[in-house]
Design a protein around this motif. Structure first.
Motif, PDB file in Angstrom:
ATOM      1  N   GLY A 127      38.543  49.725  58.485  1.00 31.54           N
ATOM      2  CA  GLY A 127      37.534  49.396  57.486  1.00 31.54           C
ATOM      3  C   GLY A 127      38.031  48.431  56.428  1.00 31.54           C
ATOM      4  O   GLY A 127      39.214  48.088  56.368  1.00 31.54           O
ATOM      5  N   PRO A 128      37.125  47.981  55.553  1.00 32.43           N
ATOM      6  CA  PRO A 128      37.438  46.912  54.599  1.00 32.43           C
ATOM      7  C   PRO A 128      38.136  47.407  53.334  1.00 32.43           C
ATOM      8  O   PRO A 128      37.727  47.100  52.225  1.00 32.43           O
ATOM      9  CB  PRO A 128      36.053  46.332  54.285  1.00 32.43           C
ATOM     10  N   TRP A 129      39.176  48.200  53.479  1.00 28.65           N
ATOM     11  CA  TRP A 129      39.943  48.645  52.314  1.00 28.65           C
ATOM     12  C   TRP A 129      40.961  47.564  51.971  1.00 28.65           C
ATOM     13  O   TRP A 129      41.690  47.082  52.825  1.00 28.65           O
ATOM     14  CB  TRP A 129      40.659  49.957  52.621  1.00 28.65           C
ATOM     15  N   GLY A 130      41.031  47.169  50.711  1.00 27.52           N
ATOM     16  CA  GLY A 130      42.013  46.182  50.297  1.00 27.52           C
ATOM     17  C   GLY A 130      41.616  44.750  50.605  1.00 27.52           C
ATOM     18  O   GLY A 130      42.490  43.893  50.757  1.00 27.52           O
ATOM     19  N   MET A 131      40.316  44.457  50.674  1.00 26.75           N
ATOM     20  CA  MET A 131      39.906  43.065  50.815  1.00 26.75           C
ATOM     21  C   MET A 131      40.338  42.312  49.552  1.00 26.75           C
ATOM     22  O   MET A 131      40.196  42.810  48.434  1.00 26.75           O
ATOM     23  CB  MET A 131      38.398  42.972  51.012  1.00 26.75           C
ATOM     24  N   LEU A 132      40.861  41.114  49.739  1.00 31.28           N
ATOM     25  CA  LEU A 132      41.487  40.400  48.632  1.00 31.28           C
ATOM     26  C   LEU A 132      40.529  40.199  47.463  1.00 31.28           C
ATOM     27  O   LEU A 132      40.900  40.325  46.292  1.00 31.28           O
ATOM     28  CB  LEU A 132      42.021  39.049  49.127  1.00 31.28           C
ATOM     29  N   GLY A 133      39.272  39.908  47.766  1.00 30.58           N
ATOM     30  CA  GLY A 133      38.298  39.688  46.707  1.00 30.58           C
ATOM     31  C   GLY A 133      38.007  40.923  45.884  1.00 30.58           C
ATOM     32  O   GLY A 133      37.558  40.824  44.735  1.00 30.58           O
ATOM     33  N   ALA A 134      38.276  42.120  46.437  1.00 32.94           N
ATOM     34  CA  ALA A 134      38.007  43.359  45.714  1.00 32.94           C
ATOM     35  C   ALA A 134      38.915  43.531  44.504  1.00 32.94           C
ATOM     36  O   ALA A 134      38.634  44.359  43.635  1.00 32.94           O
ATOM     37  CB  ALA A 134      38.158  44.559  46.649  1.00 32.94           C
ATOM     38  N   SER A 135      39.989  42.757  44.419  1.00 29.59           N
ATOM     39  CA  SER A 135      40.899  42.849  43.274  1.00 29.59           C
ATOM     40  C   SER A 135      40.257  42.317  41.990  1.00 29.59           C
ATOM     41  O   SER A 135      40.786  42.537  40.895  1.00 29.59           O
ATOM     42  CB  SER A 135      42.185  42.063  43.562  1.00 29.59           C
ATOM     43  N   GLN A 136      39.115  41.649  42.100  1.00 33.37           N
ATOM     44  CA  GLN A 136      38.487  41.018  40.935  1.00 33.37           C
ATOM     45  C   GLN A 136      37.342  41.846  40.356  1.00 33.37           C
ATOM     46  O   GLN A 136      36.497  41.331  39.623  1.00 33.37           O
ATOM     47  CB  GLN A 136      37.955  39.627  41.337  1.00 33.37           C
ATOM     48  N   TRP A 137      37.334  43.136  40.617  1.00 31.98           N
ATOM     49  CA  TRP A 137      36.198  43.995  40.277  1.00 31.98           C
ATOM     50  C   TRP A 137      35.946  44.129  38.774  1.00 31.98           C
ATOM     51  O   TRP A 137      34.858  44.495  38.365  1.00 31.98           O
ATOM     52  CB  TRP A 137      36.421  45.385  40.868  1.00 31.98           C
ATOM     53  N   GLN A 138      36.928  43.820  37.924  1.00 35.25           N
ATOM     54  CA  GLN A 138      36.758  43.995  36.480  1.00 35.25           C
ATOM     55  C   GLN A 138      36.261  42.745  35.765  1.00 35.25           C
ATOM     56  O   GLN A 138      35.921  42.812  34.583  1.00 35.25           O
ATOM     57  CB  GLN A 138      38.087  44.415  35.851  1.00 35.25           C
ATOM     58  N   GLN A 139      36.222  41.615  36.463  1.00 36.68           N
ATOM     59  CA  GLN A 139      35.934  40.348  35.804  1.00 36.68           C
ATOM     60  C   GLN A 139      34.466  39.967  35.959  1.00 36.68           C
ATOM     61  O   GLN A 139      33.944  39.895  37.069  1.00 36.68           O
ATOM     62  CB  GLN A 139      36.831  39.245  36.379  1.00 36.68           C
ATOM     63  N   GLU A 140      33.806  39.702  34.835  1.00 38.91           N
ATOM     64  CA  GLU A 140      32.380  39.384  34.875  1.00 38.91           C
ATOM     65  C   GLU A 140      32.070  38.149  35.722  1.00 38.91           C
ATOM     66  O   GLU A 140      31.124  38.178  36.529  1.00 38.91           O
ATOM     67  CB  GLU A 140      31.839  39.200  33.460  1.00 38.91           C
ATOM     68  N   PRO A 141      32.818  37.034  35.588  1.00 38.01           N
ATOM     69  CA  PRO A 141      32.514  35.885  36.457  1.00 38.01           C
ATOM     70  C   PRO A 141      32.635  36.240  37.943  1.00 38.01           C
ATOM     71  O   PRO A 141      31.841  35.761  38.769  1.00 38.01           O
ATOM     72  CB  PRO A 141      33.561  34.849  36.048  1.00 38.01           C
ATOM     73  N   ALA A 142      33.629  37.072  38.281  1.00 40.94           N
ATOM     74  CA  ALA A 142      33.790  37.471  39.677  1.00 40.94           C
ATOM     75  C   ALA A 142      32.622  38.334  40.137  1.00 40.94           C
ATOM     76  O   ALA A 142      32.142  38.203  41.272  1.00 40.94           O
ATOM     77  CB  ALA A 142      35.108  38.213  39.853  1.00 40.94           C
ATOM     78  N   LEU A 143      32.148  39.215  39.279  1.00 38.05           N
ATOM     79  CA  LEU A 143      31.002  40.048  39.634  1.00 38.05           C
ATOM     80  C   LEU A 143      29.744  39.199  39.839  1.00 38.05           C
ATOM     81  O   LEU A 143      28.912  39.506  40.699  1.00 38.05           O
ATOM     82  CB  LEU A 143      30.761  41.100  38.551  1.00 38.05           C
ATOM     83  N   ARG A 144      29.626  38.129  39.049  1.00 36.94           N
ATOM     84  CA  ARG A 144      28.487  37.224  39.246  1.00 36.94           C
ATOM     85  C   ARG A 144      28.600  36.538  40.613  1.00 36.94           C
ATOM     86  O   ARG A 144      27.607  36.362  41.315  1.00 36.94           O
ATOM     87  CB  ARG A 144      28.451  36.167  38.136  1.00 36.94           C
ATOM     88  N   LEU A 145      29.822  36.138  40.983  1.00 35.02           N
ATOM     89  CA  LEU A 145      30.024  35.548  42.306  1.00 35.02           C
ATOM     90  C   LEU A 145      29.706  36.556  43.406  1.00 35.02           C
ATOM     91  O   LEU A 145      29.144  36.201  44.446  1.00 35.02           O
ATOM     92  CB  LEU A 145      31.470  35.067  42.450  1.00 35.02           C
ATOM     93  N   ALA A 146      30.068  37.835  43.189  1.00 36.39           N
ATOM     94  CA  ALA A 146      29.772  38.865  44.181  1.00 36.39           C
ATOM     95  C   ALA A 146      28.274  39.017  44.395  1.00 36.39           C
ATOM     96  O   ALA A 146      27.818  39.296  45.506  1.00 36.39           O
ATOM     97  CB  ALA A 146      30.389  40.192  43.745  1.00 36.39           C
ATOM     98  N   SER A 147      27.492  38.829  43.346  1.00 33.20           N
ATOM     99  CA  SER A 147      26.036  38.927  43.499  1.00 33.20           C
ATOM    100  C   SER A 147      25.483  37.783  44.345  1.00 33.20           C
ATOM    101  O   SER A 147      24.398  37.892  44.909  1.00 33.20           O
ATOM    102  CB  SER A 147      25.359  38.930  42.124  1.00 33.20           C
TER     103      SER A 147
END
Length: 540
Positions: A141-161
């Protein structure tokens, strides 16, 4: 530089360095949470693979780096799976072997601007293809996907959307490749036999790398400013009941007693829903009508429905299931979700006839759990719809996206990390809910039996405070609801499709070159370029 090349000539020494380099991105995840480090963490691995003397050695550099990465992000399994953790890391690490070859193919030697531009497309796409393959449930499963390290950053969360965790991984790897190119250019300038002169094309290579960094920054800024934000139009009060660790032979009964006591304290607090963690009920409710009556009484006393999780052998069908069951004032409402994606070795053993020996070296599943067949959106009261997931399933972006598209107002993950309390796993697991919320524009509740419970709003921002691994409490959260659809919820994993198209185009180009390339004695071509002249050899 000559000394370093000789030092790396040892295959085992080079493999050890590759494994260490591959493990570095782990520091970007909780608990260290050095989110900024993810943007350069791959640089040592890239610089090593680009210097591989042969394509075969580059494959090994990729493999050993992947081994180090997988071992690092799953290190908390060591006390339970023991030596089998290394076997899993070695098998999954092989997925990065082709990526190591691609690194040498595009960054090796003294590449020009065109090759660097191609590398900035192909290498991130190759990494995303690896994450796609290993995200399959059967491979962990997708545990430790590199992009998941950015979960605290608002710009990254906007990119996730906009593009989910996939877009974050793609951009993080792109930046790492660009930085690796700039470092290689700088090192080449320092070690040049004529320090005052630059090699031909160095300026163009630098411009391409800097342009990639600038485009990444522009994309992040554009997503932050222009991507649609979920509109918050209402709130619901959701309570999380976390009993904490309870051991002993009768732990199931004593856990239920504690959950019952904590839930009773919620009476009069005007909650809309109460959520218990994974395996919060260790008995099938069909076999234990006394527990069903106690749960119904709790629902009446608190004036709220209760979402419990039953981990037991079913009385109405064979096998053990993990099921989210909604309880109302009159007992079970009829809404039930059976967990679909099981944890390899923890809840079932893949190819048990071959790998069943894992039960003798660790705490692997003695009996395979059974799978559910479909996701379920449950109706709570008259106006609230919830989408349950169980533990490991919160790591899968497609499950939360599907629930949001089916009309869920709130996503809920029922989890338990009692085995891994003192590791980095609980914080990593809790952080995933932030990404799922941002991707779908729906709030998410991560409720644990033990571990870390957390709640996030529809933009991925934390609501209230975490319940830590030492907590035994019932906490009420004011959860904002949202309307609208995020680009990711609408379009899905489009960065993955784009990456596969890039890799397909690269394959077609290489295939066309192979067809056009002359073969045998008729092959002709320009002489190989050398950095500096060398004496002619006899016979030439």
């Amino acid at each position: 530089m000559k000394w370093s090349g000789q030092w790396l000539a040892s295959p085992w020494r080079r493999s050890a360095i590759a494994a260490l380099a591959g493990a570095l991105p782990m520091l970007a995840f909780p608990a260290p949470s050095w989110w900024w480090f993810a943007w350069v963490a791959l640089v040592p691995w890239l610089l090593l693979a680009r210097t591989a003397p042969t394509g075969k050695r580059a494959l090994y550099d990729g493999w050993w780096g992947g081994f180090g990465f997988m071992l690092a992000v799953h290190h908390w399994l060591l006390p339970n799976l023991h030596v089998f953790t290394f076997v899993i890391a070695a098998l999954l690490g092989a997925l990065w072997a082709p990526w190591g070859w691609l690194v040498r193919r595009f960054l090796g030697g003294a590449p020009g601007a065109r090759r660097i531009a191609a590398a900035l497309l192909v290498l991130p796409s190759g990494w995303l293809a690896v994450e796609l393959v290993r995200s399959w449930e059967g491979l962990g499963g997708p545990w430790g996907m590199l992009g998941a390290s950015q979960w605290q950053q608002e710009p990254a969360l906007r990119l996730a959307s906009v593009g989910g965790v996939w877009l974050l991984s793609l951009l993080v790897v792109t930046v790492n490749v660009a930085v690796a190119v700039l470092v290689a250019v700088l090192v080449a300038a320092w070690t040049s036999p004529a320090p005052g002169t630059a090699r031909a094309g160095t300026r163009a290579v630098t411009v391409v790398a800097v342009t990639a960094l600038a485009l990444t920054a522009i994309a992040t800024f554009a997503a932050h400013v222009w991507s649609p934000r979920p509109g918050t139009d209402a709130h619901v009060r959701i309570a999380v009941v976390q009993p904490g660790i309870i051991g002993g032979a009768d732990s199931g009964e004593r856990r239920f007693d504690r959950e019952e006591r904590l839930t009773r304290d919620l009476a009069g607090q005007d909650v809309d829903l109460i959520v218990w963690g994974e395996s919060s009920v260790g008995f099938d409710l069909g076999d234990r009508p006394d527990l069903t009556r106690r749960l119904a009484a709790l629902s009446r006393e608190t004036d709220a429905e209760i979402l419990v999780n039953v981990d037991a052998r079913r009385s109405d069908r064979p096998g053990i299931y993990k099921s989210s069951v909604l309880i109302g004032p009159d007992g079970p409402t009829g809404d039930r979700y059976d967990k679909m994606r099981l944890v390899p070795f923890g809840e079932y053993i893949p190819a048990r006839s071959v790998l069943g020996w894992a039960t003798s070296v660790g705490e692997a599943a003695a009996e395979d759990r059974r799978r559910g067949t479909e996701q379920v959106v449950m109706n709570v009261g008259e106006s609230l719809r919830i989408g349950p997931m169980v533990c490991f399933e919160s790591a899968f972006p497609d499950l939360s996206r599907s629930l949001a598209r089916d009309g869920a107002d709130v996503l809920i993950a029922q989890s338990a990390t009692s085995t891994f309390q003192q590791s980095w796993a609980p914080a990593q697991h809790a952080s995933l809910a932030a990404l799922r919320a941002a991707e779908t524009g729906r709030p998410m509740v991560h409720a644990t039996l033990t571990g870390i419970s957390a709640v996030y709003g529809p933009s991925g921002h934390r609501v209230g405070s975490w319940l830590g691994t030492d907590a035994s409490a019932a906490e009420v959260y004011e959860v904002p609801l949202a309307d609208g659809v995020t680009p990711y919820a609408r379009l899905g994993a489009w960065p993955v499709y784009a990456a596969l198209l890039v890799l397909a185009a690269y394959g077609l180009v290489e295939g066309a070159r192979a067809v056009r390339r002359p073969r045998g004695p008729e092959r002709r071509g320009p002489p190989a370029r050398t950095v500096r002249a060398s004496p002619a050899r006899p016979g030439r």
